[in-house]
Each structure stands twice: as structure tokens, then as C-alpha cells.
Design a protein around this motif. Structure first.
Motif, PDB file in Angstrom:
ATOM      1  N   ILE A  99       0.855  -1.207   0.000  1.00 39.80           N
ATOM      2  CA  ILE A  99       0.000   0.000   0.000  1.00 39.80           C
ATOM      3  C   ILE A  99       0.886   1.251   0.000  1.00 39.80           C
ATOM      4  O   ILE A  99       0.638   2.203  -0.746  1.00 39.80           O
ATOM      5  CB  ILE A  99      -0.942   0.011   1.238  1.00 39.80           C
ATOM      6  CG1 ILE A  99      -2.005  -1.088   1.127  1.00 39.80           C
ATOM      7  CG2 ILE A  99      -1.575   1.389   1.454  1.00 39.80           C
ATOM      8  CD1 ILE A  99      -3.090  -0.836   0.115  1.00 39.80           C
ATOM      9  N   ASN A 100       1.931   1.224   0.820  1.00 37.27           N
ATOM     10  CA  ASN A 100       2.832   2.384   0.865  1.00 37.27           C
ATOM     11  C   ASN A 100       3.463   2.665  -0.494  1.00 37.27           C
ATOM     12  O   ASN A 100       3.624   3.823  -0.885  1.00 37.27           O
ATOM     13  CB  ASN A 100       3.928   2.169   1.913  1.00 37.27           C
ATOM     14  CG  ASN A 100       3.382   2.266   3.319  1.00 37.27           C
ATOM     15  OD1 ASN A 100       2.272   2.780   3.525  1.00 37.27           O
ATOM     16  ND2 ASN A 100       4.125   1.774   4.290  1.00 37.27           N
ATOM     17  N   LYS A 101       3.794   1.602  -1.223  1.00 34.45           N
ATOM     18  CA  LYS A 101       4.349   1.794  -2.580  1.00 34.45           C
ATOM     19  C   LYS A 101       3.328   2.480  -3.471  1.00 34.45           C
ATOM     20  O   LYS A 101       3.667   3.376  -4.258  1.00 34.45           O
ATOM     21  CB  LYS A 101       4.713   0.428  -3.195  1.00 34.45           C
ATOM     22  CG  LYS A 101       6.111  -0.032  -2.844  1.00 34.45           C
ATOM     23  CD  LYS A 101       6.459  -1.304  -3.618  1.00 34.45           C
ATOM     24  CE  LYS A 101       7.308  -2.199  -2.732  1.00 34.45           C
ATOM     25  NZ  LYS A 101       7.246  -3.609  -3.090  1.00 34.45           N
ATOM     26  N   CYS A 102       2.071   2.071  -3.376  1.00 37.11           N
ATOM     27  CA  CYS A 102       1.009   2.706  -4.177  1.00 37.11           C
ATOM     28  C   CYS A 102       0.891   4.187  -3.819  1.00 37.11           C
ATOM     29  O   CYS A 102       0.723   5.031  -4.709  1.00 37.11           O
ATOM     30  CB  CYS A 102      -0.339   2.028  -3.930  1.00 37.11           C
ATOM     31  SG  CYS A 102      -0.474   0.366  -4.591  1.00 37.11           S
ATOM     32  N   VAL A 103       0.964   4.492  -2.529  1.00 33.85           N
ATOM     33  CA  VAL A 103       0.871   5.887  -2.088  1.00 33.85           C
ATOM     34  C   VAL A 103       2.033   6.699  -2.675  1.00 33.85           C
ATOM     35  O   VAL A 103       1.843   7.804  -3.196  1.00 33.85           O
ATOM     36  CB  VAL A 103       0.866   5.983  -0.541  1.00 33.85           C
ATOM     37  CG1 VAL A 103       0.957   7.430  -0.071  1.00 33.85           C
ATOM     38  CG2 VAL A 103      -0.386   5.320   0.035  1.00 33.85           C
ATOM     39  N   ASP A 104       3.229   6.122  -2.635  1.00 34.44           N
ATOM     40  CA  ASP A 104       4.412   6.779  -3.217  1.00 34.44           C
ATOM     41  C   ASP A 104       4.203   7.094  -4.691  1.00 34.44           C
ATOM     42  O   ASP A 104       4.497   8.197  -5.151  1.00 34.44           O
ATOM     43  CB  ASP A 104       5.629   5.832  -3.140  1.00 34.44           C
ATOM     44  CG  ASP A 104       6.398   6.010  -1.851  1.00 34.44           C
ATOM     45  OD1 ASP A 104       6.103   6.981  -1.127  1.00 34.44           O
ATOM     46  OD2 ASP A 104       7.281   5.169  -1.580  1.00 34.44           O
ATOM     47  N   ILE A 105       3.711   6.103  -5.406  1.00 34.79           N
ATOM     48  CA  ILE A 105       3.502   6.281  -6.855  1.00 34.79           C
ATOM     49  C   ILE A 105       2.437   7.345  -7.114  1.00 34.79           C
ATOM     50  O   ILE A 105       2.587   8.194  -7.995  1.00 34.79           O
ATOM     51  CB  ILE A 105       3.143   4.931  -7.536  1.00 34.79           C
ATOM     52  CG1 ILE A 105       4.337   3.975  -7.437  1.00 34.79           C
ATOM     53  CG2 ILE A 105       2.747   5.129  -9.004  1.00 34.79           C
ATOM     54  CD1 ILE A 105       4.030   2.536  -7.818  1.00 34.79           C
ATOM     55  N   ALA A 106       1.359   7.338  -6.311  1.00 37.41           N
ATOM     56  CA  ALA A 106       0.305   8.350  -6.471  1.00 37.41           C
ATOM     57  C   ALA A 106       0.884   9.753  -6.296  1.00 37.41           C
ATOM     58  O   ALA A 106       0.540  10.678  -7.040  1.00 37.41           O
ATOM     59  CB  ALA A 106      -0.818   8.103  -5.469  1.00 37.41           C
ATOM     60  N   LEU A 107       1.794   9.900  -5.334  1.00 40.23           N
ATOM     61  CA  LEU A 107       2.411  11.221  -5.114  1.00 40.23           C
ATOM     62  C   LEU A 107       3.327  11.600  -6.274  1.00 40.23           C
ATOM     63  O   LEU A 107       3.287  12.733  -6.760  1.00 40.23           O
ATOM     64  CB  LEU A 107       3.183  11.238  -3.792  1.00 40.23           C
ATOM     65  CG  LEU A 107       2.328  11.333  -2.526  1.00 40.23           C
ATOM     66  CD1 LEU A 107       3.194  11.250  -1.277  1.00 40.23           C
ATOM     67  CD2 LEU A 107       1.496  12.619  -2.516  1.00 40.23           C
ATOM     68  N   GLN A 108       4.129  10.619  -6.701  1.00 40.63           N
ATOM     69  CA  GLN A 108       5.027  10.877  -7.851  1.00 40.63           C
ATOM     70  C   GLN A 108       4.231  11.331  -9.076  1.00 40.63           C
ATOM     71  O   GLN A 108       4.645  12.222  -9.804  1.00 40.63           O
ATOM     72  CB  GLN A 108       5.770   9.604  -8.258  1.00 40.63           C
ATOM     73  CG  GLN A 108       6.971   9.233  -7.410  1.00 40.63           C
ATOM     74  CD  GLN A 108       7.363   7.775  -7.672  1.00 40.63           C
ATOM     75  OE1 GLN A 108       7.121   7.230  -8.756  1.00 40.63           O
ATOM     76  NE2 GLN A 108       7.962   7.141  -6.675  1.00 40.63           N
TER      77      GLN A 108
END
Ligand code: FEO
Length: 168
Positions: free
Chosen positions: A102-111
């Protein structure tokens, strides 16, 4: 509209939630044939169902945002466990893995500056905090009980109350 990168990340998360549902379904089926742990069994079935809901929520989000949610192929999960303690240790490890994903998805959403997806994912971030905390409580209790049958009896008696308390 979802970017390709976000869509890929969310489809991977759909796969992971589906896999989680299967993993806990296998734990439920194994628990069901062990004597005297009816509530542990109910807990695993319920947890499996919740993971399916997590998957569906993602599927609807991806499709509603103009993407295409893909239903994944799944490997067979672990079918048997040396003990209830082992099953709950595996559950905690699995939830930690899901949180990282989930944290990876959040990172990608921010990027990608996709604030709608970022906002949507906050529900999962909060859910993972709860699920990890609950899994830790259960592992701690099983650690205290050790191999005692009377302790396991009480663990089974209390498990649904503990899990309901965490969901409020
Ligand atoms: Fe949907 Fe327990 O992760």
C-alpha cells in the motif's frame, strides 16, 4: 483518468488483496478441521471476506476512474500449519507485506501527482494500521499462552470480541 503507472500499481494491489483473501481462506479451512477453535475459524473466514471487499473496492475505483481492473490468477496458498500460533505469525507477516505494498502505491500516487488516488488510498493506510495492530495483539496473546490447552480455549473464546473491539 489514471496514468498507466498508477493503473499497474493498483492492479498489483488488487492481486495482493485477492491473494490475501485466498491465504486467509486456506487458514480458515485448516482451522475448521482442528478441534475446538470454532471462533478462530470464524475469524479467518471473516478476514478472508474482508480482503475480498478490499479487492472489490479497488476494482470499482480503477474502473470508475477510467482504467481497467484486471482479475488476477492466484497461486495455491499454504494449506496447513504446524500450529495456530504459526498461522497467526504468518497472518502478521502477510499484513506487514500488504502495508508495504500500500505504501508503494501511495508513493507512486504522489510521484504521479494523482491526488484522487492518493486520497482514496488513505482508507487502506488506516486499515493497515488496524490490521497490523490486531495481528500483533493476537500474536502477543498466543505467545503468553504457550502450548497450554486452557489458554487456547480462552483465546478462542475471546478472539471475536478482540477483533470487534479493534474494528470500532
Ligand atoms: Fe487488505 Fe489485510 O489487507
Amino acid at each position: 483518468m489514471l496514468s498507466k503507472k498508477i493503473q499497474e500499481a493498483l492492479n498489483e494491489q488488487i492481486r495482493i488483496e485477492a491473494e490475501s483473501s485466498q491465504v486467509y481462506l486456506a487458514m480458515a479451512s485448516w482451522a475448521e478441521i482442528q478441534p475446538g477453535i470454532d471462533n478462530v475459524t470464524a475469524f479467518f473466514y471473516q478476514h478472508s471476506e474482508e480482503e475480498r471487499q478490499h479487492m472489490l473496492k479497488l476494482i470499482h475505483f480503477v474502473n470508475e476512474r477510467g482504467g481497467f481492473a484486471t482479475v488476477p490468477a492466484l497461486p495455491q496458498p499454504q494449506l496447513t500449519f504446524p500450529s495456530i500460533k504459526h498461522a497467526f505469525a504468518a497472518l502478521l507477516q502477510h499484513e506487514i507485506f500488504v502495508s508495504e505494498s500500500i505504501n508503494k502505491c501511495v508513493d507512486i500516487a504522489l510521484q504521479e501527482k494523482d491526488y484522487a488516488t492518493h486520497n482514496f488510498l488513505q482508507w487502506y493506510v488506516a486499515e493497515q494500521i488496524e490490521e497490523e495492530a490486531l495481528a500483533r495483539v493476537m500474536n502477543d496473546k498466543l505467545e503468553l499462552i504457550g502450548e497450554e490447552k486452557s489458554g487456547l480455549y480462552m483465546f478462542d473464546r475471546d478472539i471475536l470480541t478482540i477483533s470487534m473491539a479493534h474494528e470500532q
